[in-house]
Enzyme design. Structure first.
Site, PDB file in Angstrom:
ATOM      1  N   CYS B  80       0.838  -1.210   0.000  1.00  0.00           N
ATOM      2  CA  CYS B  80       0.000   0.000   0.000  1.00  0.00           C
ATOM      3  C   CYS B  80       0.871   1.258   0.000  1.00  0.00           C
ATOM      4  CB  CYS B  80      -0.969  -0.060   1.185  1.00  0.00           C
ATOM      5  SG  CYS B  80      -2.339   1.088   1.034  1.00  0.00           S
ATOM      6  N   HIS B 188      -3.740  -4.405   0.133  1.00  0.00           N
ATOM      7  CA  HIS B 188      -3.225  -5.107   1.304  1.00  0.00           C
ATOM      8  C   HIS B 188      -3.418  -6.608   1.108  1.00  0.00           C
ATOM      9  CE1 HIS B 188      -2.541  -1.834   4.241  1.00  0.00           C
ATOM     10  NE2 HIS B 188      -3.377  -1.189   3.442  1.00  0.00           N
ATOM     11  N   GLU B 190      -2.866  -8.924   3.128  1.00  0.00           N
ATOM     12  CA  GLU B 190      -3.394  -9.533   4.364  1.00  0.00           C
ATOM     13  C   GLU B 190      -4.884  -9.260   4.545  1.00  0.00           C
ATOM     14  OE1 GLU B 190      -1.665  -6.799   4.156  1.00  0.00           O
ATOM     15  OE2 GLU B 190      -2.110  -5.393   5.785  1.00  0.00           O
TER      16      GLU B 190
END
Lengths: 252, 210
Positions: B80, B188, B190
């Protein structure tokens, strides 16, 4: 192309999900993490956790919930309810939430929006608006404190002000439609969509897959949130998404 | 193997740390280079504004550190804002110089397309990847899946060779970037479901290995 988001909302009190949720296949229907996992598996695009704890201990427990959800899930989630200061925002985001949702606190002290946006970026700050149609105003009025307190704000004006102050998304709930299951409040959503440049999440009124189709095609909402129809298994996120997909709406 | 997470005070370190735990990848978090100097690969996270982040990276002593590690060929994954910092500069909050490790600059989404129609900024939500370089190890078993974007600024580069994958949002949005052992994603991983976790796993287990 960006897909339309389906967002289940979970009310959490003292670390437990409230509203009788009926999932047979999980051990503990009050456990926010277990439920979050079920929704993740069904294809939920995001989750919203609304903390309705009144006590200080309840608020602290919410941070544990945030940590557990962030530890186990790989989808974004928003936390709202009782976030009043920049410190609250920091604590919530640092423990793994992706966004915070500000409602009454933003109306009471609009600078909170700017403080949060300056620190973490607008994308982390959702402003939640509870709207009810007002005959006198001939438009929608903003309510705070869970819909109990009317304010002087007209909804489209407050939405624009919130975006100007740094809100990255608007979560717009129709109090007229909430719980009715007769569909989202399309005129309200359209009025706000027209004046803001950030994504709008439609909330209040979802009763069937058709209602999601309507809100995505007729007012081009970016996302739609629902609670009871998912909790009470009247439909599932998966069913809504396949209904949308069959009709040409882009979903994940 | 040990992954070092670069902590300069600007990231959602909790979520990325937990994602590594789910993948059984050992990691440590360090807020100074000396605390994580011997790791086999690094993750550069980031949430917030570009100028603050560059200043914080400098204050924590990481600017030279990152450049040296890249020169040594140590794998690094920017996430990011952590990806944007790897470019030459950004127009966020006035022109700010970046790390200059990727060719290109960071610009704000115009919010108006070529036909004069306005569109929403930030680019927020799940969008599909268009894979340009499927042979890269980072993209092992990653298909044209949906990943979760949330950003108002976007990479502008005239070096297509660094674009591993893009996504369409009124313009071609660089989504996964790479050159040698330096890789990055605008989204992202995750928070991007299975494909995101796969990317992190590929970074740790294919690119970093050992």
């Amino acid at each position: 192309m960006l897909s339309k988001r389906i967002i289940p909302c979970l009310d959490v009190k003292d670390g437990r999900v409230v509203k009788g949720i009926q999932f047979v296949d999980i051990r503990d229907a009050g456990d926010p993490v277990e439920l979050a996992k079920v929704y993740d598996e069904q294809g939920a695009d995001e989750l919203v956790f609304l903390d309705i704890s009144a006590s200080h201990e309840g608020k602290k427990t919410m941070i544990d919930v945030v940590r557990s959800v962030a530890s186990e899930l790989a989808i974004p989630f928003t936390v709202g309810g009782g976030i009043r200061t920049l410190e609250d925002i920091k604590e919530t985001l640092r423990n793994g939430a992706d966004k915070v949702s500000l409602n009454s606190s933003a109306v009471q002290r609009p600078e909170l929006i700017t403080e949060g946006a300056d620190y973490f970026g607008s994308q982390c700050i959702v402003v939640a608006i509870d709207a009810r149609y007002d005959e006198e105003l001939k438009s929608w009025r903003v309510y705070t404190h869970g819909g109990r307190t009317p304010t002087d704000w007209e909804v489209t004006e407050w939405a624009q002000e919130a975006v100007r102050l740094g809100a990255g998304e608007i979560l717009l709930t129709s109090m007229n439609k909430d719980g009715e299951k007769t569909g989202f409040d399309l005129p309200l959503l359209e009025a706000v969509q027209k004046v803001v440049s950030v994504p709008v999440i439609a909330s209040g009124g979802a009763g069937s897959s058709e209602h999601f189709y309507e809100v995505f095609t007729e007012v081009d909402a970016d996302a739609a949130l629902a609670a009871s129809i998912f909790h009470y298994k009247e439909t599932s996120v998966m069913n809504v998404k396949s209904y949308l997909k069959e009709r040409g709406v882009t979903v994940r | 193997m040990m992954i070092g997470i670069i902590d300069y005070g600007m990231g959602n370190l909790f979520s990325v740390s937990k994602a590594l735990e789910r993948l059984d990848v050992p990691y440590k978090v360090g807020d100074r280079p000396e605390k994580i100097s011997e790791c086999d690969g690094y993750i550069l996270p980031g949430v917030g504004a570009f100028p603050d982040a560059m200043k914080a990276l400098g204050d924590h002593g990481f600017i030279t550190f990152i450049k040296e590690k890249v020169n040594e060929g140590v794998p690094i994954y920017g996430i990011c804002l952590g990806m944007q910092l790897l470019f030459e500069s950004s127009e966020e909050g006035g022109q700010t110089e970046g790390l200059g490790l990727f060719p290109g600059t960071i610009v704000k989404f115009p919010g108006v397309d070529e036909n004069g129609n306005s569109y929403k900024v930030p680019h927020m939500g799940w969008n599909r990847l268009n894979i340009h370089q499927p042979d890269k190890g980072l993209l092992n078993e990653v298909g044209e899946d949906f990943v979760y974007f949330v950003h108002s600024f976007v990479v502008q580069t005239d070096h297509p060779e660094i674009l591993y994958a893009t996504s369409d949002y009124h313009l071609e949005v660089p989504a996964i970037i790479g050159r040698g052992n330096l890789v990055a994603s605008q989204f992202h991983p995750e928070k991007s479901g299975e494909p995101g976790m796969r990317l992190l796993e590929n970074f740790c287990k294919v690119m970093v290995k050992q």
